[in-house]
Enzyme design. Structure first.
Site, PDB file in Angstrom:
ATOM      1  N   ASP A  54       0.682  -1.318  -0.302  1.00 35.69           N
ATOM      2  CA  ASP A  54       0.129   0.260   0.012  1.00 35.69           C
ATOM      3  C   ASP A  54       0.769   0.605  -0.348  1.00 35.69           C
ATOM      4  O   ASP A  54       1.790   1.358   1.073  1.00 35.69           O
ATOM      5  CB  ASP A  54      -1.094   0.425   0.875  1.00 35.69           C
TER       6      ASP A  54
HETATM    7  C1  GLC Z   1      -3.699   5.040  -0.875  1.00 37.44           C
HETATM    8  C2  GLC Z   1      -4.148   4.378   0.239  1.00 37.44           C
HETATM    9  C3  GLC Z   1      -4.458   2.760  -0.581  1.00 37.44           C
HETATM   10  C4  GLC Z   1      -4.533   3.452  -1.994  1.00 37.44           C
HETATM   11  C5  GLC Z   1      -3.519   3.186  -2.878  1.00 37.44           C
HETATM   12  C6  GLC Z   1      -2.722   4.164  -3.306  1.00 37.44           C
HETATM   13  O1  GLC Z   1      -2.555   5.348   0.466  1.00 37.44           O
HETATM   14  O2  GLC Z   1      -4.184   3.313   1.329  1.00 37.44           O
HETATM   15  O3  GLC Z   1      -5.824   2.369  -0.482  1.00 37.44           O
HETATM   16  O4  GLC Z   1      -5.154   2.597  -3.011  1.00 37.44           O
HETATM   17  O5  GLC Z   1      -2.704   4.101  -1.365  1.00 37.44           O
HETATM   18  O6  GLC Z   1      -3.895   5.072  -3.798  1.00 37.44           O
END
Ligand code: GLC
Length: 746
Positions: free
Chosen positions: A286
């Site tokens: 993430d």
């Molecule tokens: C963010 C979120 C995740 C998202 C990713 C890309 O921090 O936690 O849910 O898909 O980054 O945007």
């Protein structure tokens, strides 16, 4: 004989299906092997590297980065995110086609509740309890996104959440694993459609693995500490449902779970997901969660973090640059084996083949298709219907709703009466800067030109100024009915939006009191991404609608419901606490040794001495403009014992005893009366959506089988235990209308 023939035919057909599927897998595996045989170690590591685009960011942006297009040309990038629109996407895919092996890029995007057309936030959609409708909503999103160059969405978010202080409660399906699992699978089906390889299908991504919604204190990114039993019983089921539905990818989570960051969790990623669940897709971090293991204190530097993450089964590094900067050295230092790299790269390349990107890297980049696929009237209709079903009627004491067309003057008061873009909520995408979103007021004036709608802003969302109160009171006095549109700001929920105070913000509830004091009939519409606390309003305002953030069609849908063009049918997928001090409060709790019975039973009981024991609104709560009678006296009940593969049927008559056609979501809860380990006082196990005309009756039948009674024992084995069970059928978890008992005999 005939039956046997059919059985053999069915068996043969299913064997054929399985053989065809495995043959296709073999073909793709051979293609993957052939590409990998040509790749250098550096090029393999490049496939494990994902960069954010240059225009949008959905996380802390890494400073002083090089030229991403050059890196793509050098084969150092396998995927990008936050690059939208075919012209932008083409620029990046062109760069990939200039690399030595021309391996196409994946283009990821947070398509969480719609792409060009914004649908209700996921927690609102969960109020519909309509999995087919939710699948349809994601199908529209996938069609629009895939026409715009996106081939991977970081959705569905399937985190169970019991704490409305957590800002990302808006993004999931609430507190229940059964409802959450059905919705998780529906979203995966919606996004992946007829299967990867179709140009209107995008890869889905189950996130955030795992237990991100259980952050201590509801504080985003905070630690999670829970027993493995709780993890398996309540938090993993929606992920398993997504995996069983064929989700292409998983995303791990920022949180540490019992002292190990999820990104480095061998248990979660290698043992549960890839071994026990036999997951063949790939896992992406993430955002910078690999690099964040340094902040966690789990790795001393990116070199160590990269080793921990790739060893734990994290296949792709989003944005932390830990892999691209360290994996080659880790391999040379013999800290990471080639086989770990090869496994990760094979998983990533397999998805690119399944998506058809090697056959045609530009198959999702068709400007004509983009132009003809976005913002279609039929798609707006789906969004409006989804919005209808997402609205929850919390209260309608004096049947003030639906409003009558005979009303000459209606006062619209509050900071969200004229909200337009705000209706989209968090995680919405601004694809079209000229998008015109009708506000509640726009929609009402358009639908009821014969009615005079007066407006007064009343107060801001979140400050202490009462300067607008006098005008609001004066406006209310001129009207026959007052409709107040109140709530949070759309950026008070979402990522990094946890709140310690979830009361209706500012002086809004004081404004409501002033307006109620005029003696005029008052309807309050609440807009928010979480359950808020508004106890005075709940006790003193006769009609309350919870409208969440309903997206592009929110204004129209609210106007439809206010005047009865749609009879609200939503049911809450999450408990509304009376105050923050009551959190966590959820319906499927254990009984304890001193269970309180009723709101005032506090003496030596598991209760607060300064607060009623019940929530403000319970899981499954939601009213209708009509009424439904659960006729118990003719409940038919096939047996009182259940054994082996028996099915126990329970049926009763549901009658619409009111004046409006409407839909009731009849809920089936089950309680295991005696068990080791303990089981909740009730658990949702099934529900039926029944639409009835006024006066119409229908038999409703539920079937109870052994699978519904399974639970994890102390060794995390799924078991059943013989004994007494209670089956409860009702309109909400706190509104049980029919109860019966049965025994599981073995
Ligand atoms: C963010 C979120 C995740 C998202 C990713 C890309 O921090 O936690 O849910 O898909 O980054 O945007």
């Amino acid at each position: 004989m005939k039956k046997l023939y059919h059985l053999c035919a069915a068996l043969a057909f299913s064997c054929l299906i399985i053989n065809v599927a495995s043959a296709q897998e073999d073909v793709i595996d051979k293609k993957v092997d052939s590409v990998m045989a040509k790749m250098t170690l550096a090029e393999k590591i490049g496939q494990m590297n994902q960069y954010n685009g240059d225009w949008e960011a959905t996380g802390p942006v890494t400073k002083d980065v090089g030229n991403k297009l050059d890196e793509i040309r050098q084969g150092r990038v396998g995927a990008v995110l936050n690059i939208m629109g075919t012209n932008h996407v083409k620029t990046f895919q062109d760069a990939a086609m200039q690399s030595r092996l021309k391996i196409p890029l994946l283009f990821g995007q947070d398509v969480i509740h719609g792409y060009r057309i914004t649908f209700p936030i996921p927690l609102a959609e969960a109020c519909s309890w309509d999995v087919d409708m939710i699948e349809k909503s994601e199908r529209v999103a996938a069609t629009e996104a895939s026409a715009s160059g996106i081939n991977w969405t970081f959705s569905p978010m399937v985190d169970i959440a019991r704490d409305p202080r957590w800002g990302r409660v808006m993004e999931g399906a609430g507190e229940d694993p059964y409802l959450g699992s059905l919705i998780a699978a529906a979203r995966v089906r919606g996004f992946q459609g007829r299967g990867l390889g179709n140009t209107d299908a995008v890869m889905a991504c189950a996130k955030h693995f795992a237990a991100y919604g259980a952050a201590i204190g509801g504080r985003d990114y905070n630690s999670v500490d829970m027993s493995l039993h709780t993890l398996w019983q309540y938090y993993l089921p929606p992920f398993k449902a997504a995996a069983d539905a064929g989700v292409a990818t998983f995303m791990n989570s920022f949180n540490d779970l019992n002292g190990t960051p999820a990104t480095a969790s061998i248990y979660l990623q290698r043992e549960v997901l890839k071994r026990d669940w036999n997951f063949k897709g790939f896992v992406v971090s993430d955002w910078g969660s690999i690099g964040e293991m340094i902040n966690h204190g789990y790795a001393k530097d990116n070199y160590e973090a990269a080793q921990q993450a790739v060893s734990a089964g994290n296949d792709m590094d989003m944005e932390s640059r830990s892999y691209i900067n360290n994996l080659e050295k880790l391999v040379k230092d013999q800290k990471v084996s080639f086989s770990l790299i090869d496994d990760a790269v094979a998983r990533i390349l397999r998805k690119k083949f399944e998506m058809g990107l090697f056959d045609d890297p530009y198959r999702f980049i068709n400007p004509q298709r983009e132009k003809s696929s976005l913002n279609l009237p039929a798609s707006q209709d789906v969004a409006r219907d989804m919005a209808h079903k997402s609205i929850v009627l919390l209260k309608n004491d004096k049947q003030l709703l639906p409003l009558s067309d005979n009303l000459k003057t209606v006062a619209l008061i509050g900071p969200l009466v004229k909200a337009k873009k705000e209706l989209k909520g968090f995680w919405s995408l601004d694809i079209d800067p000229n998008e015109n979103i009708p506000s509640v007021m726009d929609a009402l004036q358009k639908q009821h030109p014969q009615t005079q709608f007066l407006f007064s802003y009343g107060c801001n969302i979140d400050d202490q100024s009462k300067a607008g109160f006098a005008d609001a009171v004066a406006t209310a006095k001129k009207a026959g009915v007052v409709v107040m549109v109140m709530g949070e700001a759309p950026d008070m929920t979402g990522e990094a939006k946890s709140k310690s105070n979830i009361h209706l913000p500012g002086v809004q509830e004081e404004l409501i009191k002033e307006i109620v004091a005029t003696g005029k009939p008052v309807v309050v519409i609440m807009m928010a991404g979480r359950p808020m606390v508004f106890n005075w309003t709940a006790d003193n305002v006769p009609s309350i609608l919870y409208a969440w953030w309903l997206g592009s069609q929110g204004g129209n849908a609210i106007a439809d419901v206010l005047y009865g063009a749609y009879n609200p049918s939503g049911k809450l997928p999450i408990t509304f606490p009376r105050t923050e001090g009551q959190i966590p409060i959820y319906y499927n709790h254990l009984n304890t040794g001193r269970p309180a019975s009723g709101d005032k039973d506090v003496f030596y009981k598991s209760a607060y001495i300064d607060l009623p024991n019940s929530p403000q609104y319970a899981f499954g709560h939601g009213l209708s403009y009509t009424t439904f009678q659960y006729i118990d006296d003719d409940t038919y009940y096939t047996k009182t014992t259940l054994k082996d593969n028996d099915v126990l049927n329970i049926s009763f008559t549901l009658k619409n005893t009111g004046n409006y056609a409407g839909e009731e979501t009849v809920q089936l809860y089950i309680r295991d009366m005696v068990s080791q380990p303990l089981r909740p006082v009730k658990e949702l196990k099934d529900f039926k959506k029944v639409f009835l005309q006024p006066g119409e009756s229908r038999r409703v039948t539920f079937s109870v089988n052994r699978d519904m009674l399974m639970f994890y024992d102390d060794n995390l084995k799924l078991i059943t235990q013989p004994g007494d069970f209670q089956v409860m059928i009702g309109s909400a978890s706190d509104d049980i209308r029919i109860k019966r008992a049965f025994e599981l005999t073995n």
